[in-house]
Design an enzyme around this catalytic site. Structure first.
Site, PDB file in Angstrom:
ATOM      1  CG  LEU A   1      -1.878  -1.196   1.352  1.00  0.00           C
ATOM      2  CD1 LEU A   1      -2.814  -0.985   2.536  1.00  0.00           C
ATOM      3  CD2 LEU A   1      -2.664  -1.446   0.078  1.00  0.00           C
TER       4      LEU A   1
ATOM      5  N   GLY B   1       2.785  -5.451   7.706  1.00  0.00           N
ATOM      6  CA  GLY B   1       1.890  -4.374   8.115  1.00  0.00           C
ATOM      7  C   GLY B   1       0.925  -3.962   7.023  1.00  0.00           C
ATOM      8  CG  ASP B   2       2.040  -1.111   4.189  1.00  0.00           C
ATOM      9  OD1 ASP B   2       3.014  -1.860   4.417  1.00  0.00           O
ATOM     10  OD2 ASP B   2       2.153   0.022   3.686  1.00  0.00           O
ATOM     11  CD  GLU B   3       5.851  -5.705   2.967  1.00  0.00           C
ATOM     12  OE1 GLU B   3       6.260  -6.614   2.215  1.00  0.00           O
ATOM     13  OE2 GLU B   3       6.537  -5.205   3.874  1.00  0.00           O
TER      14      GLU B   3
END
Length: 334
Positions: free
Chosen positions: A200, A241-243
């Site tokens: 993201l 985390g945002d992967e």
């Protein structure tokens, strides 16, 4: 000395509650209380033994005289009227040819009899082992049912634990452990597949400006979008985390994969509501194909290739999707 049958009825009712006494003509002179309970509408006294019972063995018995000759042998019989409960019996002739005393039991049909006639311990002789057997059967059945229920609970707990071990608690997607397991299975099977690494863009800004609750809302929203953009047999995992990693089993067509990436990036760019605010992010993606350059034997290599393609997309301006190509590592380093 002539025996008065009535002298024995009280004792017989207590120790042999399933007996009948017949005269030399086969007429019933007396019947035990349990037999009467089984057929409360029957006029026992005066009825013919063969009108009430059907004797299946010994097969040669055709008359009362034949029946009395079976003394000491096991009788197999059942009621003529339904329910035709199976019975076992043994006959003892009365002195001076006055008739016979026939004691009966249920044999292996006792469970059905207890169910059909609502029998209790009072319907059996105090020395009859049937009651103990019924208690053992009931105890065994209860133990087996308890064991079955316990096994079901243990199996459910095991499945739940395994599911929890492979699930990202925030998004409900697969986690890194699950992705590794699926990746290794696919490599071992030799099937072609594609691995897409999605990261993201501007997610840190959402956390910094709106807080972690907003960040969690964004991650959950993105997870739903990824599930909607993929097939049921595809794997969507949150690996950081945002992967995210998407594994497309049996799909290596670049045009189709580019279309999926394009739709996914476009949908992620739509503002995500959080209270009275909006969270604005985008996504970059890199895809590696399992058989694009050589047979993949190591999942880590494929993940590295997808990661290299992902950062090439970020370096090219973000919100893009690239396929891995040899030499991208050098471009990333520069």
């Amino acid at each position: 000395m002539k025996i008065d049958i009535l002298d024995f009825l009280g004792i017989s009712d207590q120790i042999c509650p399933m007996h009948v006494v017949i005269d030399a003509e086969g007429k019933i002179l007396a019947a035990g209380p349990t037999l009467k309970k089984l057929r409360p509408e029957t006029e026992w006294v005066g009825s013919s033994f063969f009108d009430i019972f059907d004797l299946s063995r010994p097969r040669w018995v055709q008359s009362t005289a034949d029946l009395i000759k079976t003394a000491g042998s096991k009788l197999h019989l059942n009621f003529r009227e339904a329910p035709q409960t199976g019975l076992k019996g043994v006959l003892a002739p009365l002195p001076s040819g006055q008739g016979a005393f026939i004691n009966m039991s249920f044999g292996i049909s006792v469970l059905e009899a207890v169910r059909d006639y609502d029998l209790t311990s009072a319907d059996f002789s105090p020395t009859d082992l049937t009651i103990e057997m019924l208690y053992l059967v009931e105890a065994k059945s209860a133990a087996m049912e308890a064991s079955r229920q316990l096994n079901l609970r243990l199996q459910g707990a095991k499945i739940a634990a395994e599911e929890q071990a492979f699930t990202d608690t925030l998004t409900g997607l697969k986690n890194r452990r699950a992705m590794d397991h699926i990746l290794n299975r696919l490599i071992a099977s030799g099937r072609d597949f594609a691995l897409m690494h999605v990261d993201l863009d501007f997610f840190k800004e959402v956390n910094d400006t709106l807080g972690h609750a907003a960040g969690d809302t964004v991650l959950q929203h993105v997870a739903k979008l990824m599930v909607q953009c993929t097939r049921q047999n595809d794997t969507v995992a949150r690996v950081g985390g945002d992967e995210f990693v998407l594994i497309f089993e049996g799909l290596v067509d670049r045009i189709q994969l580019s279309g999926i990436a394009r739709r996914l990036i476009s949908s992620i760019e739509e503002p995500i509501p959080f209270g009275d605010r909006s969270c604005n992010i985008s996504a970059s993606a890199g895809t590696a194909l399992s058989s694009a350059f050589a047979a993949v034997e190591d999942g880590a290599l494929l993940l590295h290739q997808a990661d290299v393609a992902l950062y090439a997309a970020k370096n090219a301006g973000r919100a893009r999707h690239f396929f891995y190509q040899p030499g991208m590592e050098g471009a990333e380093a520069s």
